[in-house]
Design a protein around this motif. Structure first.
Motif, mmCIF file in Angstrom:
data_model
loop_
_atom_site.group_PDB
_atom_site.id
_atom_site.type_symbol
_atom_site.label_atom_id
_atom_site.label_comp_id
_atom_site.label_asym_id
_atom_site.label_seq_id
_atom_site.Cartn_x
_atom_site.Cartn_y
_atom_site.Cartn_z
ATOM 1 N N UNK A 286 0.910 -1.422 -0.164
ATOM 2 C CA UNK A 286 -0.164 0.142 -0.080
ATOM 3 C C UNK A 286 0.912 0.995 0.074
ATOM 4 N N UNK A 287 2.039 1.223 1.001
ATOM 5 C CA UNK A 287 2.724 2.608 0.988
ATOM 6 C C UNK A 287 3.481 2.788 -0.361
ATOM 7 N N UNK A 288 4.062 1.583 -0.920
ATOM 8 C CA UNK A 288 4.648 1.474 -2.360
ATOM 9 C C UNK A 288 3.188 2.346 -3.202
ATOM 10 N N UNK A 289 2.264 1.908 -3.579
ATOM 11 C CA UNK A 289 1.387 2.390 -4.126
ATOM 12 C C UNK A 289 0.889 3.793 -4.247
ATOM 13 N N UNK A 290 1.096 4.381 -2.994
ATOM 14 C CA UNK A 290 0.953 5.731 -2.651
ATOM 15 C C UNK A 290 2.188 6.525 -2.718
ATOM 16 N N UNK A 291 3.165 5.918 -3.268
ATOM 17 C CA UNK A 291 4.217 6.461 -3.195
ATOM 18 C C UNK A 291 4.451 6.644 -4.772
ATOM 19 N N UNK A 292 4.088 5.924 -5.411
ATOM 20 C CA UNK A 292 4.136 6.182 -6.840
ATOM 21 C C UNK A 292 3.179 6.567 -7.675
ATOM 22 N N UNK A 293 2.592 7.139 -6.989
ATOM 23 C CA UNK A 293 0.447 6.775 -7.008
ATOM 24 C C UNK A 293 1.088 9.231 -7.119
ATOM 25 N N UNK A 294 2.305 9.012 -6.191
ATOM 26 C CA UNK A 294 2.632 10.480 -6.803
ATOM 27 C C UNK A 294 2.908 11.463 -8.076
ATOM 28 N N UNK A 295 2.190 11.650 -8.584
ATOM 29 C CA UNK A 295 3.228 12.091 -9.785
ATOM 30 C C UNK A 295 4.210 10.652 -10.377
ATOM 31 N N UNK A 296 5.156 11.434 -10.709
ATOM 32 C CA UNK A 296 6.053 11.131 -11.531
ATOM 33 C C UNK A 296 7.634 10.541 -10.522
ATOM 34 N N UNK A 297 7.546 10.406 -9.807
ATOM 35 C CA UNK A 297 8.441 10.650 -8.560
ATOM 36 C C UNK A 297 9.581 9.585 -9.064
ATOM 37 N N UNK A 298 10.959 10.201 -9.290
ATOM 38 C CA UNK A 298 12.033 9.670 -9.579
ATOM 39 C C UNK A 298 12.399 7.948 -8.225
ATOM 40 N N UNK A 299 13.102 6.999 -8.722
ATOM 41 C CA UNK A 299 13.520 6.462 -8.495
ATOM 42 C C UNK A 299 14.345 6.745 -7.344
ATOM 43 N N UNK A 300 15.695 7.665 -7.714
ATOM 44 C CA UNK A 300 16.340 7.972 -6.340
ATOM 45 C C UNK A 300 15.538 8.740 -5.363
ATOM 46 N N UNK A 301 14.273 9.599 -5.737
ATOM 47 C CA UNK A 301 13.643 10.461 -4.535
ATOM 48 C C UNK A 301 12.423 9.667 -3.598
ATOM 49 N N UNK A 302 11.862 7.843 -4.450
ATOM 50 C CA UNK A 302 11.586 6.950 -3.556
ATOM 51 C C UNK A 302 12.488 6.471 -2.863
ATOM 52 N N UNK A 303 14.100 5.906 -3.414
ATOM 53 C CA UNK A 303 14.565 5.430 -1.998
ATOM 54 C C UNK A 303 15.127 6.361 -0.691
ATOM 55 N N UNK A 304 15.003 7.616 -1.306
ATOM 56 C CA UNK A 304 15.633 8.996 -0.433
ATOM 57 C C UNK A 304 14.476 8.774 0.525
#
Length: 109
Positions: free
Chosen positions: A23-41
């Protein structure tokens, strides 16, 4: 939160958690198009926050699986009303799982 607790030791600090990593990853990816390095951060920062919350006894835990019940539980804590020990235990266990799953994700990605 450490500064807050130091300044006001009787403050209640509430950790609100999603029910699961998916669920958390789905929410992170749903926030526009966050680059992978921003998701990792963000995941690295959240990992530190989860570790801090789990290792200190002044945190309270609320599961954000349904907005209405999460708000109700937060209000119960804030207003010193009864908050189910079972609900808090479930929320803490969810944070423990999220912490482990986040660590695993960061190690393998």
């Amino acid at each position: 939160t450490e500064v807050m607790h130091h300044l006001k030791p009787d403050a209640t600090i509430i950790f609100v958690a999603l029910p699961d990593f998916k669920s958390w990853m789905q929410r992170l990816h749903a926030r526009s198009d966050l680059p992978e390095d921003e998701i990792r951060r963000r995941l690295e920062g959240a990992c530190g926050e989860m570790h801090a919350a789990l290792s200190r006894d002044y945190y309270r835990f609320v599961l954000n699986d349904h907005v209405d019940s999460a708000v109700e539980n937060i209000q119960a804590i804030i207003h010193h009303m009864p908050y189910s020990e079972a609900k808090e235990k479930e929320a803490r266990e969810a944070v423990e799982r999220l912490y482990r799953e986040t660590q695993n994700y960061l190690k393998t990605s």
